[in-house]
Design a protein around this motif. Structure first.
Motif, PDB file in Angstrom:
ATOM      1  N   ALA A 440     -34.810 -42.608 -27.251  1.00  0.00           N
ATOM      2  CA  ALA A 440     -35.927 -42.182 -26.285  1.00  0.00           C
ATOM      3  C   ALA A 440     -34.979 -41.176 -25.551  1.00  0.00           C
ATOM      4  N   TYR A 441     -34.224 -42.307 -25.111  1.00  0.00           N
ATOM      5  CA  TYR A 441     -33.272 -42.408 -23.508  1.00  0.00           C
ATOM      6  C   TYR A 441     -32.035 -42.011 -23.762  1.00  0.00           C
ATOM      7  N   ASP A 442     -31.363 -40.666 -25.057  1.00  0.00           N
ATOM      8  CA  ASP A 442     -30.059 -40.908 -25.240  1.00  0.00           C
ATOM      9  C   ASP A 442     -29.938 -39.660 -24.490  1.00  0.00           C
ATOM     10  N   HIS A 443     -30.107 -38.835 -23.721  1.00  0.00           N
ATOM     11  CA  HIS A 443     -29.366 -38.126 -23.111  1.00  0.00           C
ATOM     12  C   HIS A 443     -29.044 -38.468 -21.806  1.00  0.00           C
ATOM     13  N   ILE A 444     -29.838 -39.988 -21.029  1.00  0.00           N
ATOM     14  CA  ILE A 444     -29.098 -40.750 -20.095  1.00  0.00           C
ATOM     15  C   ILE A 444     -28.154 -41.393 -20.856  1.00  0.00           C
ATOM     16  N   THR A 445     -28.288 -42.284 -22.117  1.00  0.00           N
ATOM     17  CA  THR A 445     -27.039 -42.903 -22.168  1.00  0.00           C
ATOM     18  C   THR A 445     -25.333 -42.753 -22.556  1.00  0.00           C
ATOM     19  N   SER A 446     -26.185 -40.982 -23.283  1.00  0.00           N
ATOM     20  CA  SER A 446     -24.632 -39.224 -23.135  1.00  0.00           C
ATOM     21  C   SER A 446     -24.395 -39.336 -22.558  1.00  0.00           C
ATOM     22  N   ILE A 483     -30.934 -30.006 -18.086  1.00  0.00           N
ATOM     23  CA  ILE A 483     -30.596 -30.635 -16.936  1.00  0.00           C
ATOM     24  C   ILE A 483     -29.962 -31.968 -16.404  1.00  0.00           C
ATOM     25  N   THR A 484     -30.489 -32.476 -17.107  1.00  0.00           N
ATOM     26  CA  THR A 484     -29.310 -33.957 -17.616  1.00  0.00           C
ATOM     27  C   THR A 484     -27.736 -33.479 -18.012  1.00  0.00           C
ATOM     28  N   TYR A 485     -27.468 -33.326 -18.303  1.00  0.00           N
ATOM     29  CA  TYR A 485     -26.155 -32.244 -18.908  1.00  0.00           C
ATOM     30  C   TYR A 485     -25.020 -31.290 -17.753  1.00  0.00           C
ATOM     31  N   LYS A 486     -25.912 -30.589 -17.008  1.00  0.00           N
ATOM     32  CA  LYS A 486     -25.690 -29.758 -15.943  1.00  0.00           C
ATOM     33  C   LYS A 486     -25.063 -30.789 -14.509  1.00  0.00           C
TER      34      LYS A 486
ATOM     35  N   ASP B 442     -33.417 -38.241  -9.409  1.00  0.00           N
ATOM     36  CA  ASP B 442     -31.389 -39.012  -9.039  1.00  0.00           C
ATOM     37  C   ASP B 442     -31.298 -39.833  -9.602  1.00  0.00           C
ATOM     38  N   HIS B 443     -32.376 -40.162 -10.589  1.00  0.00           N
ATOM     39  CA  HIS B 443     -32.045 -41.792 -11.695  1.00  0.00           C
ATOM     40  C   HIS B 443     -30.414 -41.366 -12.342  1.00  0.00           C
ATOM     41  N   ILE B 444     -30.617 -39.794 -12.514  1.00  0.00           N
ATOM     42  CA  ILE B 444     -29.503 -39.527 -13.921  1.00  0.00           C
ATOM     43  C   ILE B 444     -28.270 -39.567 -12.946  1.00  0.00           C
ATOM     44  N   THR B 445     -28.308 -38.925 -11.778  1.00  0.00           N
ATOM     45  CA  THR B 445     -26.828 -38.282 -11.335  1.00  0.00           C
ATOM     46  C   THR B 445     -26.384 -40.258 -10.425  1.00  0.00           C
ATOM     47  N   SER B 446     -27.443 -40.747 -10.571  1.00  0.00           N
ATOM     48  CA  SER B 446     -27.319 -41.809 -10.159  1.00  0.00           C
ATOM     49  C   SER B 446     -26.721 -43.023 -10.895  1.00  0.00           C
ATOM     50  N   GLY B 447     -27.166 -42.719 -11.980  1.00  0.00           N
ATOM     51  CA  GLY B 447     -27.082 -44.039 -13.252  1.00  0.00           C
ATOM     52  C   GLY B 447     -25.614 -43.378 -13.811  1.00  0.00           C
ATOM     53  N   ILE B 448     -25.013 -42.727 -13.195  1.00  0.00           N
ATOM     54  CA  ILE B 448     -23.932 -41.475 -13.903  1.00  0.00           C
ATOM     55  C   ILE B 448     -23.045 -42.910 -12.601  1.00  0.00           C
ATOM     56  N   GLY B 449     -23.091 -43.005 -11.795  1.00  0.00           N
ATOM     57  CA  GLY B 449     -21.790 -43.204 -11.225  1.00  0.00           C
ATOM     58  C   GLY B 449     -22.375 -45.209 -11.269  1.00  0.00           C
ATOM     59  N   ALA B 450     -23.530 -45.722 -11.728  1.00  0.00           N
ATOM     60  CA  ALA B 450     -23.920 -46.771 -11.788  1.00  0.00           C
ATOM     61  C   ALA B 450     -23.315 -47.833 -13.044  1.00  0.00           C
ATOM     62  N   ALA B 451     -23.083 -46.939 -13.909  1.00  0.00           N
ATOM     63  CA  ALA B 451     -22.773 -47.440 -15.828  1.00  0.00           C
ATOM     64  C   ALA B 451     -20.704 -48.089 -14.861  1.00  0.00           C
ATOM     65  N   MET B 452     -20.471 -46.000 -14.410  1.00  0.00           N
ATOM     66  CA  MET B 452     -19.073 -46.838 -14.306  1.00  0.00           C
ATOM     67  C   MET B 452     -18.321 -48.316 -13.263  1.00  0.00           C
ATOM     68  N   ILE B 453     -19.768 -48.100 -11.489  1.00  0.00           N
ATOM     69  CA  ILE B 453     -18.949 -48.871 -11.001  1.00  0.00           C
ATOM     70  C   ILE B 453     -18.606 -50.569 -11.528  1.00  0.00           C
ATOM     71  N   MET B 460     -24.495 -56.018  -9.484  1.00  0.00           N
ATOM     72  CA  MET B 460     -26.043 -56.186  -9.753  1.00  0.00           C
ATOM     73  C   MET B 460     -25.730 -54.199  -9.491  1.00  0.00           C
ATOM     74  N   LEU B 461     -27.230 -53.684  -9.888  1.00  0.00           N
ATOM     75  CA  LEU B 461     -27.611 -52.030  -9.120  1.00  0.00           C
ATOM     76  C   LEU B 461     -28.561 -52.242  -9.085  1.00  0.00           C
ATOM     77  N   CYS B 462     -28.842 -51.812  -7.984  1.00  0.00           N
ATOM     78  CA  CYS B 462     -30.309 -50.648  -7.095  1.00  0.00           C
ATOM     79  C   CYS B 462     -30.653 -49.649  -8.051  1.00  0.00           C
ATOM     80  N   TYR B 463     -31.486 -50.361  -8.761  1.00  0.00           N
ATOM     81  CA  TYR B 463     -32.564 -48.717  -8.895  1.00  0.00           C
ATOM     82  C   TYR B 463     -32.211 -47.769  -9.047  1.00  0.00           C
ATOM     83  N   VAL B 464     -32.202 -46.227  -8.677  1.00  0.00           N
ATOM     84  CA  VAL B 464     -33.194 -45.261  -8.276  1.00  0.00           C
ATOM     85  C   VAL B 464     -33.959 -44.861  -9.348  1.00  0.00           C
TER      86      VAL B 464
END
Lengths: 600, 600
Positions: A440-446, A483-486, B442-453, B460-464
């Motif tokens: 349900a959140y695999d746009h984000i996991t991916s 949007i996630t992939y952009k 921005d949960h997604i733009t930041s989730g990408i960076g959060a996973a990496m860091i 600990m990651l502060c959510y967005v």
């Protein structure tokens, strides 16, 4: 046509017909409109999204939405789009129209043995202008790869050079070297050319397609235009149910972006879903059928070879690629080498005569974290490298598909190996998904994996929607996936230092810092949702010009203080240091107000 | 208590009171329940989420949801949670109860000069049992850091060792070395201890808090329990409006997780929002007020020093941290060094007497891609390193906050520098956001960076949330933010090779491969949405036991073919190779059916 022109269009025929953003009022200068950058010939006009800022500046963004967002063009899905490239194709003089393969009921998944056999689904047939398919006049490749190799800069190459803000010669070189592809079937003249390669902007593909369980033709066409509206650079039609041929016809005639397919899916329908009854002849016939319709790139799972099938037996999730498992089932049933592998050269000859681009499928991609980077996956990748060399020999443009489910620390190995084995052919990956635990959140996991692998060199990302593993994506899911992939693609463009990529971020951050809310919305990847979210907390129109936001409220505002600091210290470092104590006194004298006090 | 026990609980007092998943029917063995792992003393029971699979196996997951998900415990937000740690604290004999600081109307943002001055907001006062604050008996540190340094393994350390599936000595060592913190104020006995450090599972913080513009006490308490239900490991209360003291009291008395605050926000309220009127005395008084209530960690922006303020003048987005800009405004107004920096040692003494953990704030974090990794940001980081050393000298547990907006290629420098400068103190980052162009995502733009860091060492990651930059998060936004960050955290746990992390992915992938739909849902990070999405396409109950899904439909199924391959080739590689041709014949003889043909 210079590089700079792409950012400041020489011609803006639609400036008088600006399509303003949803909430813009008449007479307001805010909003955006569809603009065009004029190329070297009158029929070469590259669409852009021109965002008009309230500070009088313009920002030019890449635009994938096609003629649908141009209010001066009267589009009609029953008529299809204008054949933009037709004259370019004809004027090359190396193709010819021909009668083409006769349509058959089974093309649409209708029973050939049924009493109504011979009837097409006439109600659904695309009603636009009749057309004959086109192919190479003499069997020699009519591919952009062939043209690039002999030094030609085609109108298509100039078109993408304008889109990408690079010199046309860069485009030609990258295609000639096999490091980039431009999927442009001669039978899809409606396309607005785009390029896929690591030197260029990272691209996003959206999958659509009905299945045996649900959906209609209209829904699929709508999903395609919807996906491109939000930024999909290509669309794959993965339909598997009935009306498969007709659905594709509607999609192609209305698609401003390259359309990809997996011909194996339709071939399987033609043998009533019995994998073991597939033959090279049925497959080849399907490829020709689709090439004549105008499919721009085809996923071919020719790397699933007989010896690799047993390697998947002890995997946690076996073979998860639909195409991969079809071919594995065929190999198993016959205990023979894959007919796709065996007939790959003939397939190359066919694709070259239409300029269909290969997307060499990763049928053995891992379907779980546990199976990532295993023997089966990399054995197939080595075969894809071998096939890539063969395809290039036949002048066929080629990209390579990649995984799948891969934990972060194993992602880089994928792109590095692929680039090495496949001579830098564009990599086209599905995610990868960085964990299995969030259906349900695999746009984000991916999306996480996609951003990383694109930074490291992947040229195109195949989106994943929130419905992955659970169901078929609806309109909202398609939008969320795109949007996630952009985001992933643009984050990668930034990390790669793509020239000009940061201009967009800078323009939006400037707007944010200066409280130009309308500009923030109009520059956002999704202006509609950004505006909605703002209005949920501060709905009133004045809030969109207010110098504060709902996070801090009007009483105290971080941004406001920064403005004061800038006002105080906007000079050189020296001026700043010298003047600081003095400025501090002025600041105090002025009442130390960095916010508007409100009544308690 | 051995390590293995944490995965196979020795005691499951609630097994008879299993709380099944929403759709479970009576008598079914599917679902999950709250279980406990018994520690070395009767009052040390560590909660876990016990998922019961339909194949008879159990999967034990980390649980942050507190007593609210235990049907045997009668919770009541008006009474608060039971003081789990009270006896542990008392039995150490190093703390004492005392009268505490008297409450004042301005603690709740009420005008001290108003005619109703002296009145508290009595309707809202927390109605639970009266309590007196507790502090160190002799002023010496009563911190887990002090205990760890002298070699003690506290019940709190044993508790987190069980949660993390490591030996208690590992916990003690990491805390003693300053590489991990356990925020556990002696005045927050309701807490279920948790640990933050790179050797342990990556943690997620959720911010809540009303602002001047909106929200109520009830909403904030509900947001806290809602956030922990979905997996938030800590919660920061960033309230800035009225009833700030009272709201915090309700939250603390009902919080099973550590609560963090930014005392500067409340201090600013006390001086009517006038940054320049802040004083060390007002600030100190606020810190004591909050420490007495039980705040577990406090963000202190002591690194925003006077000389750094001008460095932000030519930034694209200046200072975006609210605390940072308050301190910058104060420094500007007085042209003096920050009172937080100047009085840092006294602050350490206070925090040590309650075991409040420092979260040294990054007041100069970048607010845009353009400002990432700049002079101002790293100047402040170096000061945080200096302050970290001071805090450790006083026995105060300390973590360091990090950015912000950072493009992917500049992320690693942040964690590497922080670890070097701050002697491996836990890093606690906000994202980072990897692009500025996607407000509403921005949960997604930041989730990408959060996973990496987090992969690279952030503890600990502060959510967005999706509302970042646009408005205040509602319940849905809080959930989306938490789930997104749990994904980032778990992806990082996998990439770090955290022992046992992949067990969860493996269990879910096994369930997926074996079409155990109910198990997939129950193991999912968000079982509710996973189930909903599945049911949208295939709503019928039988579909949840069907050996196919909506992607391919019943006619053809990839997974099904893989099962056949496994059946055929499940042996050793040798057996597989020897037997393959023969098996292939059997397969053909059996009708070659790897799917269920359905009527056309």
């Amino acid at each position: 046509m210079t590089t700079a022109d792409a950012r400041t269009p020489a011609s803006e025929p639609n400036a008088q017909n600006a399509q303003d953003a949803p909430n813009a009022e008449a007479g307001k200068s805010i909003g955006w409109h569809k603009g065009y950058v004029q190329g070297s010939r009158p029929d070469l006009r590259v669409p852009v999204r021109q965002v008009h800022l309230t500070n009088g500046k313009d920002v030019t963004l890449y635009d994938t939405s096609g003629p649908y967002t141009d209010p001066t063009i009267d589009t009609d899905v029953r008529r299809g789009l204008a054949p933009l490239r037709e004259n370019w194709i004809i004027s090359r003089g190396d193709t010819e129209e021909y009668a083409g393969r006769p349509g058959r009921p089974e093309d649409d998944g209708l029973k050939h043995t049924s009493p109504r056999g011979g009837l097409r689904n006439l109600d659904a047939v695309f009603p636009g202008r009749p057309r004959q398919p086109r192919r190479s006049r003499d069997g020699r490749p009519v591919t952009q790869l062939a043209y690039a190799r002999r030094g030609d800069i085609t109108p298509e190459m100039e078109y993408v050079a304008i889109r990408e803000n690079v010199e046309p010669e860069v485009v030609r070189e990258e295609i000639a070297a096999g490091r980039a592809v431009m999927p442009v079937n001669v039978n899809h003249p409606e396309i607005e050319p785009m390029i896929i390669g690591k030197r260029f902007l990272v691209k996003v593909n959206a999958n659509i397609g009905n299945s045996a369980v649900t959906s209609s033709i209209e829904e699929e066409v709508d999903k395609m235009t919807w996906a491109t509206k939000w930024g999909a650079d290509t669309v794959m039609d993965l339909s598997t149910g009935r009306n498969i041929h007709t659905t594709r016809e509607w999609i192609l005639r209305n698609a401003p972006v390259p359309i990809g397919t997996v011909p194996l899916y339709q071939a399987l329908e033609k043998v009533d879903g019995r994998a073991e009854e597939l033959t090279w002849e049925v497959y080849k016939d399907t490829v020709i059928e689709q090439a004549e319709q105008g499919v721009d790139y085809m996923t071919v799972h020719a790397g699933v070879r007989l010896p690799y099938v047993p390697m998947t037996a002890r995997r946690k999730t076996g073979i998860v690629s639909r195409g991969g498992s079809i071919m594995a089932a065929w190999c198993l049933a016959h205990h023979k080498e894959s007919f796709l592998y065996e007939n790959f050269e003939e397939l190359c000859e066919i694709l070259a005569t239409y300029d269909v681009t290969y997307s060499l499928g990763d049928g053995l991609r891992p379907g779980s974290i546990a199976d990532a980077n295993d023997e089966a996956q990399f054995a197939e990748l080595r075969t894809l490298g071998e096939l890539n060399t063969v395809a290039k020999r036949f002048g066929v443009q080629t990209m390579i598909e990649g995984p799948g489910h891969v934990p972060m620390h194993k992602i880089k190995e994928n792109i590095d190996l692929q680039q090495e084995i496949c001579e830098e052919a564009p990599f086209y990956t599905l995610g990868p998904l960085t964990t299995d635990v969030a259906p349900a959140y695999d746009h984000i996991t991916s999306g996480i994996g996609a951003a990383m692998i694109a930074w490291w060199g992947t040229a195109m990302l195949c989106y994943v929607t929130p419905k992955e593993h659970l169901g078929l994506p609806n309109r909202d899911d398609v939008k969320t996936g795109v949007i996630t992939y952009k985001i992933a693609a643009h984050a990668a463009d930034l990390a790669k230092g793509h020239p000009g990529a940061q201009d967009w971020d800078d323009a939006l951050s400037d707007a944010r810092f200066e409280f130009r809310w309308e500009d923030q919305f109009n520059l956002a990847l999704d202006p509609v949702t950004a505006r909605e979210f703002h209005d949920e907390t501060l709905p009133a129109e004045p809030a969109k010009t207010a110098h504060f936001c709902s996070m801090c409220g009007p009483k105290f505002c971080s941004m406001k203080i920064s403005h004061d600091i800038r006002r105080e210290h906007g000079g050189t470092q020296e001026e700043i240091e010298v003047g600081m104590a003095e400025k501090s006194k002025e600041f105090a004298a002025a009442g130390n107000r960095v916010y508007l006090p409100i009544a308690d």
